[in-house]
Motif scaffolding. Structure first.
Motif: not given
Length: 491
Positions: A356-363
């Motif tokens: 939290x917060x979640x990792x971004x798409x494409x990490x």
């Protein structure tokens, strides 16, 4: 290899014809990328060999009209594709470096990757079953010399080898500090796409989702185990005095217990603990062989029905859960572990959506921690598949934001090589990453094989190219246990 020559003869018959540095087509300003403790766990290269038969190569040449049809067309195509890919995945063109605290970070300095061209008179059919470990595969990858100087070690290396039959192998090595499995899959998919698309005339390059290279949430100085917008007084799992319950990483605790258990009765382990071992002094336990077993889709469905019984409508399980349970039970019995000894099943859990917060798409960094189940050998042998699956689910559910922080703190110290432990089973699940479908030569590979793991406890779960619902399991076994394991595994 079923030929008049033995495998030893062929090991020398791979000739390097070209070695080039591949730089990004678009250079980025140099920058330092701070790595997380998850990235720092294993900076060694992980190798994967793709096999493409001669029909795939012919298809590739026909569709790449701008090439002259020369034998190096595959090499040239891959080189151009890699130049394009490194322009977006620019950390892959950098080098690792140590800061003043001896912590690894990534210097994005455009030094590039290394691409090698090779050839061999060996025909691919002589290698037999490509799913099985073969000593010859070691000759199909480029292994850079490491002399303790990270600034000179390329993070991505590849070798393109032409076989006598006209087929090709593409052996790729990527530092695990750079990417985890899903990120490596995306990187290689982008490379394959660039290698085929950019060589075609009048074709617009389709840009895939852009990778996010910053480690963000996973950096310890930015990690906050308190969800944003919530008072600490309202958080669950607190002691009577209001203080937070300290979360521990079960995977690390269980591993320590296994090592201490082994040290109590194993002189070799005591010597290992006394002398220590740097991560670069890799242990290769000659008392293991690596075998691939196919768990067919039909057998998986049969196991699921056996697990669920009359509860099909209220209880279901995934292919991974039933395969992991079956592997653990089979290996524990085949190895003849003492009934009272502690045995442990550990498996990787993706935490992209658990922090939290979640990792971004494409990490693109490492975003996996290990979950762990520990029982006695007797309990594992006597337990039903369903009971073990429930334990696996409990372990996976325990991987919370707090668990991830505890895990990263625990692995933040000096890295050492994992000692040999028969009581440990590690599962690396690749079933959602169909590497064999990566079309470097416009078509799927005949097989995509990892090299034998330096950690024999690791079992790879992979998709089978001809059985999409089945799982290929690459497992390290003692030679004397192979027959028993095979009999129990196939039931």
């Amino acid at each position: 290899m079923d030929t008049e020559h033995d495998i030893g003869d062929y090991l020398t018959l791979v000739s390097i014809t070209k070695t080039v540095s591949v730089l990004p087509k678009v250079l980025h300003p140099p920058k330092l990328l701070t790595l997380s403790n998850l990235d720092r766990q294993s900076p060694i290269h992980m190798y994967l060999v793709f096999f493409y038969n001669s029909t795939s190569v012919a298809h590739h040449k026909i569709n790449n009209l701008s090439l002259d049809g020369a034998d190096d067309s595959v090499f040239r195509s891959l080189k151009c594709g890699l130049e394009e890919t490194l322009s977006v995945w620019y950390p892959a063109a950098g080098r690792l470096s140590c800061d003043h605290g001896n912590k690894l970070n990534l210097w994005c300095n455009n030094k590039g990757a290394v691409l090698v061209e090779a050839e061999t008179p060996v025909e691919m059919s002589e290698l037999g079953d490509l799913s099985q470990c073969n000593e010859f595969f070691e000759k199909l990858v480029h292994k850079p010399v490491f002399d303790e100087d990270f600034s000179e070690m390329p993070l991505v290396v590849a070798q393109v080898t032409k076989f006598g039959c006209g087929g090709y192998s593409i052996g790729i090595g990527i530092s695990h500090s750079l990417f985890d499995g899903p990120a490596a899959y995306e990187f290689m998919s982008a490379w394959a796409s660039n290698s085929t698309i950019t060589m075609k005339q009048h074709k617009v390059l389709e840009i895939p989702k852009l990778p996010v290279h910053d480690r963000g949430t996973l950096l310890m100085d930015k990690f906050d185990e308190t969800p944003k917008g919530i008072s600490t007084d309202l958080l669950p799992n607190r002691n009577d005095d209001g203080s937070a319950v300290v979360t521990r990483a079960a995977a690390v605790d269980h591993l320590y217990q296994l090592i201490m258990q082994a040290a109590a009765s194993n002189d070799r382990m005591i010597n290992f603990l006394k002398n220590g071992s740097n991560i670069w002094n890799q242990i290769i336990d000659s008392n293991y062989v690596h075998k691939t077993f196919h768990l067919s889709g039909a057998l998986i469905e049969s196991l699921k029905k056996e697990v669920c019984g009359d509860e099909m409508s209220s209880f279901s399980c995934s292919s991974f859960e039933v395969a992991a349970a079956h592997l653990w039970k089979t290996k524990t019995k085949a190895f003849g572990v003492r009934k009272e000894a502690m045995v442990c099943l550990q498996f990787s859990v993706d935490v992209r959506n658990k922090v939290d917060p979640a990792l971004p798409q494409g990490f693109s960094g490492n975003a996996f921690v290990l979950a762990s189940v520990a029982l006695t050998a007797a309990q594992v042998e006597e337990a039903t598949h369903k009971a073990i699956i429930e334990k696996i689910r409990e372990a996976k559910k325990s991987v919370t934001n707090s668990y991830v922080k505890a895990y990263m703190e625990a692995v933040g110290g000096p890295q050492t090589t994992l000692p040999p432990l028969d009581e440990l089973t590690l599962v690396s699940d690749w079933t959602r990453m169909p590497f064999h479908k990566i079309g470097f030569l416009n078509e799927s590979a005949a097989y995509a094989s990892p090299l034998a793991s330096l950690i024999p406890q690791v079992a790879y779960f992979m998709q089978n190219p001809s059985d999409c619902k089945g799982i290929d399991m690459r497992v390290g076994l003692h030679p004397q246990s192979v027959s028993t394991f095979s009999r129990l595994f196939h039931r």
